[in-house]
Write a protein that holds these residues in place. Structure first.
Motif, short mmCIF file in Angstrom:
data_model
loop_
_atom_site.label_atom_id
_atom_site.label_comp_id
_atom_site.label_asym_id
_atom_site.label_seq_id
_atom_site.Cartn_x
_atom_site.Cartn_y
_atom_site.Cartn_z
N VAL A 1 9.62 -2.27 0.77
CA VAL A 1 9.23 -0.99 0.18
C VAL A 1 8.74 -0.06 1.28
N LEU A 2 9.39 1.06 1.40
CA LEU A 2 8.97 2.10 2.34
C LEU A 2 8.35 3.23 1.54
N ILE A 3 7.13 3.59 1.86
CA ILE A 3 6.44 4.71 1.19
C ILE A 3 6.37 5.86 2.19
N ILE A 4 6.95 6.98 1.82
CA ILE A 4 6.99 8.15 2.70
C ILE A 4 5.95 9.15 2.25
N GLY A 5 4.85 9.24 3.00
CA GLY A 5 3.78 10.17 2.66
C GLY A 5 2.57 9.46 2.09
N SER A 6 1.42 10.08 2.30
CA SER A 6 0.17 9.49 1.81
C SER A 6 -0.39 10.34 0.67
N GLY A 7 -1.68 10.51 0.59
CA GLY A 7 -2.26 11.21 -0.55
C GLY A 7 -2.43 10.28 -1.74
N PRO A 8 -2.93 10.78 -2.86
CA PRO A 8 -3.16 9.94 -4.04
C PRO A 8 -1.92 9.20 -4.52
N ALA A 9 -0.76 9.85 -4.49
CA ALA A 9 0.47 9.21 -4.96
C ALA A 9 0.87 8.06 -4.04
N GLY A 10 0.94 8.35 -2.75
CA GLY A 10 1.38 7.33 -1.80
C GLY A 10 0.45 6.14 -1.73
N TYR A 11 -0.85 6.40 -1.67
CA TYR A 11 -1.80 5.30 -1.55
C TYR A 11 -1.87 4.48 -2.84
N THR A 12 -1.76 5.13 -4.00
CA THR A 12 -1.75 4.38 -5.25
C THR A 12 -0.51 3.51 -5.34
N ALA A 13 0.63 4.06 -4.96
CA ALA A 13 1.86 3.26 -4.93
C ALA A 13 1.69 2.07 -4.00
N MET B 1 -9.82 10.24 0.36
CA MET B 1 -8.57 9.72 0.90
C MET B 1 -8.79 8.51 1.81
N MET B 2 -9.92 8.48 2.50
CA MET B 2 -10.25 7.30 3.29
C MET B 2 -10.49 6.10 2.38
N ASP B 3 -11.12 6.32 1.24
CA ASP B 3 -11.32 5.24 0.27
C ASP B 3 -9.97 4.72 -0.24
N PHE B 4 -9.07 5.65 -0.56
CA PHE B 4 -7.73 5.26 -1.02
C PHE B 4 -7.03 4.42 0.05
N GLN B 5 -7.11 4.88 1.29
CA GLN B 5 -6.42 4.16 2.37
C GLN B 5 -7.00 2.77 2.57
N LYS B 6 -8.33 2.66 2.55
CA LYS B 6 -8.97 1.36 2.72
C LYS B 6 -8.56 0.39 1.62
N GLN B 7 -8.47 0.89 0.40
CA GLN B 7 -8.08 0.02 -0.71
C GLN B 7 -6.64 -0.45 -0.55
N ALA B 8 -5.76 0.47 -0.12
CA ALA B 8 -4.36 0.09 0.09
C ALA B 8 -4.25 -0.96 1.20
N GLU B 9 -5.01 -0.76 2.27
CA GLU B 9 -4.98 -1.71 3.40
C GLU B 9 -5.60 -3.04 3.04
N ARG B 10 -6.57 -3.01 2.17
CA ARG B 10 -7.23 -4.26 1.75
C ARG B 10 -6.24 -5.25 1.16
N PHE B 11 -5.22 -4.75 0.46
CA PHE B 11 -4.25 -5.63 -0.17
C PHE B 11 -3.02 -5.88 0.70
N GLY B 12 -3.05 -5.36 1.93
CA GLY B 12 -1.99 -5.70 2.86
C GLY B 12 -0.99 -4.60 3.17
N THR B 13 -1.23 -3.38 2.72
CA THR B 13 -0.32 -2.29 3.06
C THR B 13 -0.36 -2.01 4.56
N ASP B 14 0.78 -1.87 5.16
CA ASP B 14 0.88 -1.52 6.57
C ASP B 14 0.90 0.01 6.67
N VAL B 15 -0.26 0.61 6.87
CA VAL B 15 -0.38 2.07 6.94
C VAL B 15 -0.17 2.51 8.38
N ARG B 16 0.78 3.39 8.59
CA ARG B 16 1.13 3.81 9.93
C ARG B 16 1.07 5.33 10.08
#
Length: 323
Positions: free
Chosen positions: A8-20, A65-80
């Motif tokens: 899964v490639l997610i293009i873009g961050s923000g509420p939509a990207g981080y929730t996905a 947005m930092m909270d969203f990113q941390k939550q996404a990373e907590r479950f293993g998302t590779d945020v680049r």
């Protein structure tokens, strides 16, 4: 050019990207998310967010947005950090190029590139953004209760923003640069019926007044050349948004303004395996909470798509055929 394979490639961050990303990661899909040119999206330019559930005391846009990113990373998302500069959705696996130097082959793609507000380009507009200058009445109107405000624009967006703000503000000046509005008849009627909205025709903004916060605007009548200063504490630009979707134009269906078209009650695009979420496909609500909702939908639909692909391979039936 190196090539990397991802599920899964997610293009873009923000509420939509981080929730996905949260949903995809929890489904063990090992999502890779590229933050884009503005990590965190439009909310990183917002000072206070008070209308997102779960933050009873409010939160700043960047903190949220930092909270969203941390939550996404907590479950293993590779945020680049990086930007997708090119895609090829005519083949499968789907292809994308990062910063013109790294290629990714993805089994599914979730687009959450958002949209950018159109600005007037006035001196002080960027400096006072979040200090009285805004492009979202629903987001920021609450902070201007009982104030005098200025709205710029002549279309449905401007009429809607002015009508919304009139319920909160003491006075709303609507600046229209022509002698008529482009807004629909019903929206014009709402503006005209509001007792505290004053329409200034053939009027353009010359300057935003104030050093550390908005104190007023200097306007000019583009027919007579007459100038005047309008005292105001808020300046709302309502001339539209531009979805960040140009790189998808050759492959995905979009409307005349560039918003991606998805199937009814879905985030599916016209290309199998590509899903669109957030403001890149939503020109109606444009809120953090609705963007997050479509991010969730996109991840769930990507998961189902990949499961169907895996089942096809096991059964030996043909996988998807790209047009």
């Amino acid at each position: 050019m190196t090539t990397e394979k991802v599920e899964v490639l997610i293009i873009g961050s923000g509420p939509a990207g981080y929730t996905a990303a949260v949903y995809a990661a929890r489904a063990n899909l090992k999502p890779v998310l590229y933050q884009g040119i503005q990590p965190g999206g439009q909310l990183t330019t917002t000072t206070d967010v008070e209308n997102y559930p779960g933050y009873p005391e409010g939160v700043t846009g960047p903190e949220m947005m930092m909270d969203f990113q941390k939550q996404a990373e907590r479950f293993g998302t590779d945020v680049r950090f990086g930007m997708i500069t090119k895609v090829d959705f005519s083949v499968y696996p789907l292809k994308a190029v990062v910063d013109d130097e790294h290629e990714i082959e993805a089994q599914s793609v979730i687009i959450s590139t958002g949209a950018s507000a159109k600005w007037l380009g006035l001196p002080g507009e960027e400096r006072l953004n979040g200090k009285g200058v805004s492009a979202c009445a629903v987001c920021d109107g609450f902070f201007f209760r009982g104030k005098d405000l200025v709205v710029v624009g002549g279309g449905d967006t401007a009429a809607e923003e002015a009508s919304y703000l009139s319920k909160l503000a003491s006075k709303v000046y609507l600046l229209v640069r022509r002698d008529e509005m482009r807004a629909s008849a019903i929206m014009q009627q709402r503006v005209e019926r509001a007792e505290n909205i004053e329409i200034l025709w053939n009027t353009e903004t010359e300057k935003i007044l104030g050093e550390n916060e908005v104190e007023g605007v200097r306007v000019v009548n583009n027919q007579t050349g007459e100038k005047q200063d309008i005292p105001a504490q808020g300046f709302f630009v309502a001339i539209g948004h531009k979805p960040n979707t140009d790189i998808f134009r050759d492959y995905l269906d979009m409307d005349e303004n560039g918003y991606l078209i998805t199937k009814a009650d879905s985030t599916e695009t016209n290309v199998p395996g590509v899903f669109a979420s957030g403001d890149a496909q939503d020109h109606v609500y444009r809120q953090a909470i609705t963007a997050a909702g479509t991010g969730c939908m996109a991840a769930l639909e990507a998961e189902r798509f990949l499961a169907a692909q895996e089942a096809d391979l096991v059964e030996g039936t043909p996988t998807i055929a790209m047009k």
